[in-house]
Design an enzyme around this catalytic site. Structure first.
Site, PDB file in Angstrom:
ATOM      1  N   HIS A  69       0.998  -1.145  -0.008  1.00 49.66           N
ATOM      2  CA  HIS A  69      -0.054   0.046  -0.108  1.00 49.66           C
ATOM      3  C   HIS A  69       0.773   1.146  -0.163  1.00 49.66           C
ATOM      4  O   HIS A  69       1.734   1.317   0.814  1.00 49.66           O
ATOM      5  CB  HIS A  69      -0.856  -0.025   1.048  1.00 49.66           C
ATOM      6  CG  HIS A  69      -2.043   1.228   1.156  1.00 49.66           C
ATOM      7  ND1 HIS A  69      -3.117   1.297   0.718  1.00 49.66           N
ATOM      8  CD2 HIS A  69      -1.914   2.440   1.610  1.00 49.66           C
ATOM      9  CE1 HIS A  69      -3.645   2.237   0.868  1.00 49.66           C
ATOM     10  NE2 HIS A  69      -3.108   3.026   1.399  1.00 49.66           N
ATOM     11  N   CYS A  70       0.707   2.093  -1.170  1.00 48.25           N
ATOM     12  CA  CYS A  70       1.674   3.271  -1.121  1.00 48.25           C
ATOM     13  C   CYS A  70       1.009   4.409  -0.799  1.00 48.25           C
ATOM     14  O   CYS A  70      -0.115   4.766  -1.277  1.00 48.25           O
ATOM     15  CB  CYS A  70       2.043   3.353  -2.633  1.00 48.25           C
ATOM     16  SG  CYS A  70       2.953   4.850  -2.926  1.00 48.25           S
TER      17      CYS A  70
END
Length: 352
Positions: A69-70
């Protein structure tokens, strides 16, 4: 040229953000009901986790071929946007390298025209260039400071984002994700620890870097497959990785230690009331902290000096467990119990 860099960078950035990674359909089950035994069940999505998918707490959905997850795109990097995200990581350093070259040449030429060399001293005249005609854009002290600051930002972005691009290309060329690389490492550790003699073969590596590359990068921009079924190498089948995940999950339960909370913990990220050392040794992780009340039972799977990772046992819940959490080491004690009756053993508690 700088305008072209900007357009391409922003296009891939917003593509990775708004296209998204692709989610496993809610209520998804495999075509063959007997295959459910090889898969993990997601209680949040009320569906089975498809091969290569993982549940993201931030997106609150099971993501197909989840890499991570960025926070910079406020989305997950996965099946559908892996190519756009990687291209963004490539184009951003290239654009910054171009900008750095312009900044360096600008400062060099401007300083060269302002420096006069004497026999005993060097003088710098920042008021005007020693040439005729004068430059169209004045280059004074403030412009030099701004150019130097922008150069630092460009070089910093080149190094930081460039390293992320190298990491992404390594996993793409082996047809893995960052999570799958970690699963493979844990598989090797598990086999070595128990001396089972088995050999874990990552099932999705085709053996050809070009074929692995083509599964992510296509001319149409749409990755190969549907994100649920994946081609596997010889000697493996569709659920080889999920079976290994189930083995690791079972091993984690076996090696976990039961604790009982002896103090209340509100679940805050950096608790001030639990001591200065605990405050400054807070784990740098996005994993949630679940509040504890005195008497709560915890299954700890691993721990640091002042923090523990594990599961909170819900006695009244039908499922009996709460999801992974970070727990407070100083407010728990080791809890001895009979494995057959699941009852505490009197006089055998060891404070921690």
């Amino acid at each position: 040229m700088l305008l072209n860099w900007t357009v391409m960078i922003l296009y891939n950035y917003f593509s990775a953000m708004f296209v998204g990674p692709g989610y496993v359909p809610l209520g998804w089950t495999p075509e063959k009901s007997q295959d459910c035994m090889y898969l993990q069940y997601c209680k949040v999505c009320q569906s089975y986790k498809a091969p290569r998918s993982h549940h993201c707490r931030k997106c609150n959905r099971c993501v197909m071929k989840m890499d991570h997850h960025c926070p910079w795109i406020n989305n997950c990097c996965g099946y559908q946007n892996h190519a756009s995200f990687t291209l963004f990581l490539l184009l951003a350093p290239l654009g910054c390298i171009h900008a750095s070259f312009i900044f360096i040449m600008t400062m060099y030429t401007q300083l060269y025209n302002r420096i006069s060399f004497g026999w005993s001293s060097v003088k710098i005249d920042m008021s005007a260039a020693k040439r005729d005609p004068r430059p169209i854009i004045p280059f004074g002290l403030s412009a030099f400071a701004a150019s130097l600051f922008a150069l630092g930002l460009a070089l910093g972005t080149t190094i930081a984002v460039g390293m992320l691009f190298i990491i992404q290309m390594k996993v793409i060329l082996t047809n893995k994700t960052s999570i799958e690389s970690w699963i493979e490492e844990k598989a090797k550790d598990r086999i070595q620890y128990y001396q089972t003699g088995e050999t874990f073969i990552f099932p999705y590596d085709t053996g050809s870097k070009w074929k692995n590359f083509r599964q992510v990068f296509t001319w149409s921009g749409i990755p190969e497959g549907d994100g649920l079924d994946w081609p596997v190498r010889d000697g493996c089948h569709q659920y080889s990785l999920t079976i290994e995940q189930l083995k690791q999950k079972a091993d984690k339960r076996v090696r976990s230690v039961r604790y009982r909370a002896i103090e209340d913990y509100s679940g805050v990220c950096c608790p001030v009331t639990k001591g200065v050392k605990t405050f400054f040794t807070t784990p740098c992780t996005e994993e949630p902290r679940i509040a504890l009340s005195k008497g709560d039972l915890i299954l700890a799977t691993r721990g640091l000096k002042h923090w523990m990772y594990g599961e909170k046992i819900l006695i009244s819940a039908a499922d009996g467990m709460e999801q992974l959490t970070s727990l407070f080491l100083k407010c728990v004690e080791k809890y001895q119990y009979d494995s057959e009756t699941d009852q505490p053993v009197d006089g055998e508690k060891k404070s921690k």
